[in-house]
Design an enzyme around this catalytic site. Structure first.
Site, mmCIF file in Angstrom:
data_model
loop_
_atom_site.group_PDB
_atom_site.id
_atom_site.type_symbol
_atom_site.label_atom_id
_atom_site.label_comp_id
_atom_site.label_asym_id
_atom_site.label_seq_id
_atom_site.Cartn_x
_atom_site.Cartn_y
_atom_site.Cartn_z
ATOM 1 C CD1 TRP A 107 44.886 29.004 46.928
ATOM 2 C CD2 TRP A 107 45.143 26.797 46.615
ATOM 3 N NE1 TRP A 107 45.068 28.796 45.584
ATOM 4 C CE2 TRP A 107 45.233 27.449 45.358
ATOM 5 C CE3 TRP A 107 45.279 25.407 46.649
ATOM 6 C CZ2 TRP A 107 45.449 26.757 44.173
ATOM 7 C CZ3 TRP A 107 45.493 24.705 45.463
ATOM 8 C CH2 TRP A 107 45.572 25.379 44.243
ATOM 9 C CE LYS A 108 43.273 33.094 54.708
ATOM 10 N NZ LYS A 108 42.503 34.020 55.505
ATOM 11 C CG HIS A 131 48.100 34.659 57.596
ATOM 12 N ND1 HIS A 131 46.967 34.648 58.370
ATOM 13 C CD2 HIS A 131 47.714 35.075 56.358
ATOM 14 C CE1 HIS A 131 45.936 35.031 57.626
ATOM 15 N NE2 HIS A 131 46.361 35.289 56.398
ATOM 16 N N GLY A 190 42.588 35.639 50.025
ATOM 17 C CA GLY A 190 42.195 34.383 50.659
ATOM 18 C C GLY A 190 41.039 33.759 49.902
ATOM 19 N N GLY A 191 39.838 33.916 50.426
ATOM 20 C CA GLY A 191 38.637 33.258 49.890
ATOM 21 C C GLY A 191 38.470 33.370 48.383
HETATM 22 P P1 13P Z 1 40.318 36.833 52.721
HETATM 23 O O1 13P Z 1 40.655 37.340 51.335
HETATM 24 O O2 13P Z 1 39.498 35.587 52.704
HETATM 25 O O3 13P Z 1 39.737 37.924 53.566
HETATM 26 O O4 13P Z 1 41.713 36.407 53.398
HETATM 27 C C1 13P Z 1 42.771 37.289 53.402
HETATM 28 C C2 13P Z 1 43.984 36.599 53.890
HETATM 29 O O5 13P Z 1 44.099 36.298 55.066
HETATM 30 C C3 13P Z 1 45.030 36.263 52.902
HETATM 31 O O6 13P Z 1 46.198 35.826 53.529
#
Ligand code: 13P
Length: 254
Positions: free
Chosen positions: A10-11, A95, A233-234
């Protein structure tokens, strides 16, 4: 058969209310299977509550980072003990955003991996080259260098580890690596690990792909022999897209 994982990073997104809403919706729509393990990695502040919300479900909980000491005067850091206390199983380490913005190098990544293992957390170690490095023909050298930290880990601990290949140029850009390009690097990662340990360790190692994974490209990526899942991620921030990714991931029995 090696373990396969679809993990959502989820960052730095979601308040507690938003995170709980997402997890409740995931729980309602998630159909567990024996093939992929589903994991969510919310920000630290949500972990305790989301752990409670996930009780009794098959979705696992992960963190996005940790510090390598158990406790002490390290203002702003979170220890592996604290993650265990919050009910965390997995932790993303190294990461590219941590390497870039917080200057994490191989030494730090190794210390963090050891700290996680010491407390029974499962590290998902990220590797991957920048566009500049790829264009200079150095992608494999960079990834081999990042993998060299595995020499500091015992063979027995490799059972707890997953690697995520995340080419930096594919993260958040919508520019996914082609399945062929990703597979070439995944195979290289497996060969490198076989060289460090042995063929069995390499064959049992889950290697996830990350970088603009979406519901419409996850099948082709995970159909490749050495791509054992995704770090998303997104597209993990919305219930429909994350559930579709889990559903659409290939289930080829190798
Ligand atoms: P995205 O799927 O948003 O490109 O991000 C990938 C990521 O960094 C998952 O750790």
């Amino acid at each position: 058969m090696r373990k396969r994982i679809i993990a959502g990073n989820w960052k730095m997104h979601k308040t507690l209310v938003e995170g709980l809403e997402l997890v409740e919706a995931l729980k309602a729509g998630y159909i567990p299977d024996d093939y992929y393990e589903a994991v969510v990695h919310p920000p630290f502040t949500l972990l305790h509550e989301i752990s409670k919300a996930l009780e009794g479900s098959d979705i696992k909980l992960g963190a996005q980072n940790l510090f390598y000491e158990d406790e002490g005067a390290y203002t702003g850091e979170i220890s592996p003990l604290m993650l265990k206390d919050a009910g965390v199983d997995y932790v993303i380490i190294g990461h590219s955003e941590r390497r870039k913005y917080f200057h994490e190098d191989n030494d730090i990544v190794l210390k963090k991996v050891r700290a996680a293992l010491r407390h029974g957390l499962k590290p998902i170690i990220c590797v991957g080259e920048t566009l500049e490095q790829r264009e200079a023909g150095k992608a494999k050298d960079v990834v081999a260098d990042q993998l060299s930290i595995l020499r500091g880990i015992s063979i027995g601990d490799m059972e707890e580890i997953a690697i995520a290949y995340e080419p930096v140029w594919a993260i958040g850009t919508g520019r996914t690596a082609t399945p062929e390009l990703a597979e070439e690097m995944h195979k290289f990662i497996r060969e490198t690990v076989a060289g460090i340990f042995n063929r069995d360790v390499a064959n049992n190692l889950p290697i996830l792909y990350g970088g603009s994974v979406k519901p419409n490209n996850v099948f082709d990526l995970t159909s490749e022999e050495d791509i054992d899942g995704a770090l998303v991620g997104g597209a993990s921030l919305k219930v429909d897209s994350f559930l579709s990714i889990i559903k659409n991931a290939a289930r080829n029995i190798i």
